[in-house]
Scaffold this motif. Structure first.
Motif, PDB file in Angstrom:
ATOM      1  N   GLN A   1       0.832  -1.193   0.000  1.00  0.00           N
ATOM      2  CA  GLN A   1       0.000   0.000   0.000  1.00  0.00           C
ATOM      3  C   GLN A   1       0.875   1.255   0.000  1.00  0.00           C
ATOM      4  O   GLN A   1       1.977   1.265   0.543  1.00  0.00           O
ATOM      5  CB  GLN A   1      -0.906   0.017   1.230  1.00  0.00           C
ATOM      6  CG  GLN A   1      -1.792  -1.219   1.368  1.00  0.00           C
ATOM      7  CD  GLN A   1      -2.870  -1.296   0.318  1.00  0.00           C
ATOM      8  OE1 GLN A   1      -3.826  -0.542   0.321  1.00  0.00           O
ATOM      9  NE2 GLN A   1      -2.719  -2.238  -0.605  1.00  0.00           N
ATOM     10  N   SER A   2       0.339   2.328  -0.617  1.00  0.00           N
ATOM     11  CA  SER A   2       1.045   3.611  -0.671  1.00  0.00           C
ATOM     12  C   SER A   2       0.101   4.689  -0.164  1.00  0.00           C
ATOM     13  O   SER A   2      -1.048   4.779  -0.601  1.00  0.00           O
ATOM     14  CB  SER A   2       1.480   3.917  -2.110  1.00  0.00           C
ATOM     15  OG  SER A   2       2.079   5.196  -2.187  1.00  0.00           O
ATOM     16  N   LEU A   3       0.570   5.510   0.761  1.00  0.00           N
ATOM     17  CA  LEU A   3      -0.251   6.544   1.382  1.00  0.00           C
ATOM     18  C   LEU A   3       0.318   7.922   1.103  1.00  0.00           C
ATOM     19  O   LEU A   3       1.510   8.164   1.265  1.00  0.00           O
ATOM     20  CB  LEU A   3      -0.322   6.317   2.900  1.00  0.00           C
ATOM     21  CG  LEU A   3      -1.010   7.416   3.722  1.00  0.00           C
ATOM     22  CD1 LEU A   3      -2.496   7.504   3.372  1.00  0.00           C
ATOM     23  CD2 LEU A   3      -0.815   7.169   5.211  1.00  0.00           C
ATOM     24  N   GLY A   4      -0.551   8.826   0.660  1.00  0.00           N
ATOM     25  CA  GLY A   4      -0.205  10.236   0.548  1.00  0.00           C
ATOM     26  C   GLY A   4      -1.161  11.018   1.421  1.00  0.00           C
ATOM     27  O   GLY A   4      -2.366  11.037   1.160  1.00  0.00           O
ATOM     28  N   LEU A   5      -0.675  11.644   2.486  1.00  0.00           N
ATOM     29  CA  LEU A   5      -1.515  12.307   3.475  1.00  0.00           C
ATOM     30  C   LEU A   5      -1.159  13.784   3.553  1.00  0.00           C
ATOM     31  O   LEU A   5      -0.021  14.147   3.842  1.00  0.00           O
ATOM     32  CB  LEU A   5      -1.335  11.643   4.842  1.00  0.00           C
ATOM     33  CG  LEU A   5      -2.231  12.131   5.975  1.00  0.00           C
ATOM     34  CD1 LEU A   5      -3.707  11.892   5.641  1.00  0.00           C
ATOM     35  CD2 LEU A   5      -1.867  11.430   7.285  1.00  0.00           C
TER      36      LEU A   5
END
Length: 371
Positions: free
Chosen positions: A242-246
């Motif tokens: 998974q890849s998260l951009g917050l």
């Protein structure tokens, strides 16, 4: 008897190998669930992968807002997603322009850096290859599952739920057409124990027989919260990285308290906003500091907690800088080549002058004979 045991052993060994092969093929053929901060699952017999999860988290000290957008790929034309929230939430559609604004604002600054001597990729050192930078709960006696609200929002069927029993919540979701993995009730247990509520969403494209593909429409959730928290526990059910951009909007620069089982979170942008227009301006009112955080989760099963954010030690601004290294040139000719050529020319000239001087010297007189 010894001669009879050997064929039986071979038969048993062959049977075991066939069983193991069948199990492995079953694993390969089964569609791998793809989960986000909630849980995004395709319908039966379909595949769906979430390659990217982008969210804006706004926190003003008492109230939190989350705008979530998922980027999906696969052949599924139906899917479901669930987001645990600490208090009663309002849900609405969001404008995807918000993410376009954030991408433009937080994009790395590109600068050119000159070097004198040739490096790998410059002539005559052309053996290497250049690489380009990548971008950046409820009380006793209450019903075990309560339906606070259920309505249609664009392509979404949204149900807001309460639950006192994770098994009952799992059963309600399945009986109402929300497909979720077998271990969901176990993953929901910590939220049920803390008396959280849930926003369950069924996604369907605008037209029939159209696969969910690309960036899905974003959703806007708002709820009371005494701390900025981004739910991530359910991502532990994911079968793919998974890849998260917050993007965090707050009064000051923010940072995650821990990595929660992923790679170390990295700040890709930090800065105080001026007066942005449009969607970003409306959302950032009263929370003028933007912190953009990126994180990778190669092994989602290691995710054991939610992201809890805290104020950073300072409000130091930061923006990524991507340098493009170029060879220094003069009129299109490498400066080093001109320098070397000039040095060679000076050396040849000096040698020629020395030779000319030696050739112009008068011959020395022969020594006088002895008397």
């Amino acid at each position: 008897m010894f001669g009879q045991r050997r064929p039986r052993r071979r038969t048993r060994l062959l049977a075991v190998l066939l069983i193991l092969t069948g199990i492995q093929l079953g694993r390969i053929a089964a569609p791998a669930p793809a989960l986000a901060s909630g849980a995004l699952l395709p319908g039966a017999g379909r595949q769906l992968t979430v390659g990217r999860e982008e969210s804006v988290l706004r926190w003003d000290g008492t109230r939190e807002q989350i705008v979530l957008r998922l980027t999906a790929d696969g052949d599924a034309d139906r899917a479901a997603w669930i987001m645990p929230v600490p208090h009663r939430a309002t849900v609405a559609l969001a404008d995807p322009v918000l993410f376009d604004q954030l991408h433009t604002l937080t994009a790395p600054v590109h600068r050119t850096r000159r070097h004198f001597w040739p490096e790998d990729g410059d002539w005559p050192l052309t053996t290497g290859s250049a690489t380009s930078p990548g971008p950046p709960g409820a009380g006793a006696g209450a019903p075990r599952v309560g339906v606070v609200d259920r309505r249609r929002l664009g392509p979404f069927d949204v149900a807001q739920l309460t639950a006192t029993d994770p098994g009952a919540l799992d059963g309600w979701l399945r009986s109402n057409g929300f497909p979720f993995p077998p271990r969901l009730d176990t993953a929901l247990q910590p939220y049920v124990a803390d008396h959280w509520e849930y926003v369950a969403v069924r996604l369907a494209p605008a037209t029939a027989d159209t696969a969910l593909h690309g960036a899905l429409d974003p959703l806007h959730l708002a709820f009371a919260s005494d701390r900025p928290v981004y739910p991530m526990r359910l991502s532990g059910l994911a079968a793919t990285p998974q890849s998260l951009g917050l993007y965090v909007l707050a009064a000051h620069r923010m940072e995650p308290r821990s990595a929660i089982g992923g790679e170390r979170p990295r700040v890709v942008y930090a800065g105080r906003l001026g007066h942005p227009a449009g969607e970003l301006g409306e959302l950032a009112a009263g929370t003028p500091y933007l912190t953009a955080i990126g994180q990778e989760f190669p092994y989602p099963s290691r995710i054991t907690a939610d992201h809890v954010l805290r104020r950073a030690a300072s409000d130091t601004p930061f923006q990524q800088v991507v340098y493009e290294d170029r060879l220094r040139e003069v009129a299109g000719v490498p400066a080093w080549l001109l320098t070397v050529a000039a040095a060679l020319l000076l050396a040849v000239t000096a040698a020629s002058l020395t030779a000319v001087r030696h050739s112009r010297r008068p011959p020395s007189a022969p020594p006088s004979p002895p008397r």
